[in-house]
Design an enzyme around this catalytic site. Structure first.
Site, PDB file in Angstrom:
ATOM      1  CE  LYS A 171      39.111  -3.199 -53.208  1.00  0.00           C
ATOM      2  NZ  LYS A 171      38.798  -3.332 -51.767  1.00  0.00           N
ATOM      3  CB  SER A 251      42.155  -2.866 -49.982  1.00  0.00           C
ATOM      4  OG  SER A 251      40.821  -3.320 -50.038  1.00  0.00           O
ATOM      5  CB  SER A 275      38.948  -2.269 -47.496  1.00  0.00           C
ATOM      6  OG  SER A 275      40.023  -2.985 -46.945  1.00  0.00           O
TER       7      SER A 275
END
Length: 555
Positions: A171, A251, A275
């Protein structure tokens, strides 16, 4: 005789040149270029969706040319054709790490070919405006060279349950020395950092960092009611099971999409509250949100030093355990970091279902996919106990995130960012974004504005944290202890907020799909540092359910 030799040499040269020309022609044919397009029709289609948060304002980033993602690796693909891609597909697509390692040991592919396969696949899909997922922000320019180095070892000595040579996506809030770390924000577009602690651990285990995945900007702590998976740098992450129809989850949206679409072996996400669980569920993959402290957070763009944690996102439980094993380790730079002797690969092999007690939340039994999963567990020998934990409120939860980020973000910038980053505080970022709202904050920055306005005191925050921790632990423990449960079963990220403030681990495993084809995850929640038990039970459920299916257009 001399004339014959001359003719023979000439023929060799001619055939060699002809072959070289054919290879060059194939290479030119394999060149793929992304072109921007008129997004109006796509955007209008999202306005018809009932979920207002899915009403998109844009699809592609206004600051990133997708061709730049793979431009530094184009030469590495000059002699990697569609033919090569097709030949390698059976050994890579939907395969777990042990299976890929076995194929490599048997000489069916190499680490270099595996890496090129993923780069080729990313370029193939992300350059197609009818299939692109906007799931990748950057690729490691040296990853193929690094793969070649790893290919030099004797493959017989490589353990099949090893991360060695496996291309992993991170990420884009996780620090990497070879790539920028942007958190999806233009304010951090040139953010050069060192490797985060977990990045160093992966590299020490000889994993290949393939690239950085898109995310909800600032880990979805920027705008109010905006689409999950959107960032100014990466554009709108899309769900491979339903592009511009189903949410990608947030996220760690890009991390979920790249794993689901087989753009890498596995990915790392981060979670504050849901997330990892949300995008893993939405993309029909396995996602683990560990106990706070099991994995280091240093070198990761923060929301909350109280609740943040990275975690593995994979297509299978065994890969999740392998990735978790590779990242654990006590980090002196992270005050919550702990050491552990647990070998998660060994621990999951002791997966026995008989006699295990599963807490099933009564209010969720209206969900047919959940009921189907519960019935499978029951038939296989698991004990089902219906529980009613109630739904206590979590007052002050937002203040934990507001005040932590107000303090933790400047500290992160001070410790990790170079002089190329001029912003130092949340106020600086707000001012920076206001200079070009259409490009930098098309959905606003309401949460950031709320951070600045939050006046919770240090003492007040300390009380909120303690009160919520007590409330959330009571929420789970009142059922776990009373009924002697091994685990509580939820759906997707429905109870992520409680697991977050309780600092309890949670694991989501593909549970099935709605009538419309939207994925759902069965989420296992347990007490602190029970990851081995969660993975055991997850492996067992995975083996009886086998619910993960590759997205139709990405096979």
């Amino acid at each position: 005789m001399r004339k014959l030799v001359y003719i023979f040499i000439s023929l060799l040269i001619f055939n060699s040149c002809k072959k070289e020309k054919e290879i060059q022609q194939k290479a030119l044919q394999s060149k793929i270029v992304w072109e921007s397009y008129d997004e109006v029709e796509d955007l209008e289609s999202t306005k018809k969706l009932s979920q207002e948060r899915m009403h998109l304002k844009l699809v592609n980033s206004k600051v990133l040319d997708k061709n730049d993602i793979w431009s530094t690796l184009e030469s590495e693909l000059d002699y990697f054709s569609e033919e090569d891609y097709g030949r390698l597909k059976p050994f890579v697509l939907e395969q777990d790490i042990p299976s890929i390692q076995k194929s490599i040991k048997e000489g069916k592919l190499s680490y270099e070919e595996l890496t090129k396969f993923y780069i080729y696949r990313i370029r193939k899909y992300e350059s197609d405006n009818s299939l692109s997922l906007n799931s990748v922000i950057s690729l490691n320019p040296d990853v193929v060279k690094q793969a070649r180095v790893l290919d030099k070892v004797d493959k017989k000595n490589i353990e099949v349950n090893s991360i060695y040579g496996m291309p992993i996506m991170l990420k884009d809030n996780i620090g990497t020395k070879d790539m920028l770390t942007t958190a999806g924000a233009i304010a951090l577009q040139n953010n050069r950092t060192d490797n985060a602690f977990i990045t160093k651990r992966l590299l020490e285990e000889n994993a290949l960092i393939l690239g950085k995945a898109n995310l909800s900007e600032w880990a979805y702590f920027l705008c109010v009611g905006c689409p999950v998976g959107y960032s100014a740098i990466g554009g709108q992450t899309l769900n491979p099971y339903g592009r511009m129809i189903f949410e990608s989850g947030g996220s760690s949206s890009g991390s979920g999409a790249v794993v689901a679409a087989n753009f890498c072996v596995a990915a790392i996400g981060t979670e504050t509250s849901g997330s990892i669980l949300s995008p893993s569920s939405q993309n029909s993959i396995v996602g683990l949100k560990p106990t706070i402290g099991l994995l280091s957070r240093s070198g990761i763009v923060p929301i909350s030093s109280t609740l943040d944690t990275p975690g593995p996102m994979t297509k299978s439980i065994i890969d999740n355990a392998i990735l978790l094993n590779a990242m654990i380790g006590k980090d002196p730079e992270d005050a919550t970091s702990v050491s552990t002797d647990t070998d998660f690969i060994i621990s999951i092999k002791d997966s026995i279902i008989e006699g295990k007690r599963f807490g099933v939340i009564k209010s969720l039994l209206q969900d047919s996919v959940y009921v189907k999963a519960i019935n499978k567990i029951k038939i296989a020998g698991g004990e089902i106990i219906e529980v009613e934990p109630g739904q206590p409120s979590l007052p002050g939860f937002l203040s934990i995130l507001n005040i932590d980020m107000k303090n933790d973000l400047p500290e992160y910038i001070r410790r990790n960012s170079t002089d190329t980053i001029s912003i130092k505080t949340v106020e600086d970022i707000i001012a920076f974004n206001l200079q070009d709202t259409l490009v930098r904050i098309p959905y606003g920055q309401g949460i950031f504005e709320g951070i600045v306005k939050d006046s919770t005191t240090t003492e007040g925050l300390k009380k909120i944290k303690e009160d919520l921790k007590v409330t959330a632990r009571k929420y789970f423990d009142s059922q776990i202890d009373q009924h002697n449960l091994d685990v509580v079963l939820s759906i997707n990220n429905y109870h992520a907020g409680y697991a977050a403030v309780a600092k309890y681990p949670a694991l989501t495993v593909p549970m099935g799909y709605t009538n419309k084809g939207e994925p759902k995850g069965l989420t296992f929640i347990g007490k602190p540092f029970s990851e081995d038990k969660l993975l055991q039970l997850g492996l067992w459920y995975e083996s009886i359910s086998k619910e993960r299916k590759i997205p139709v257009n990405y096979n």
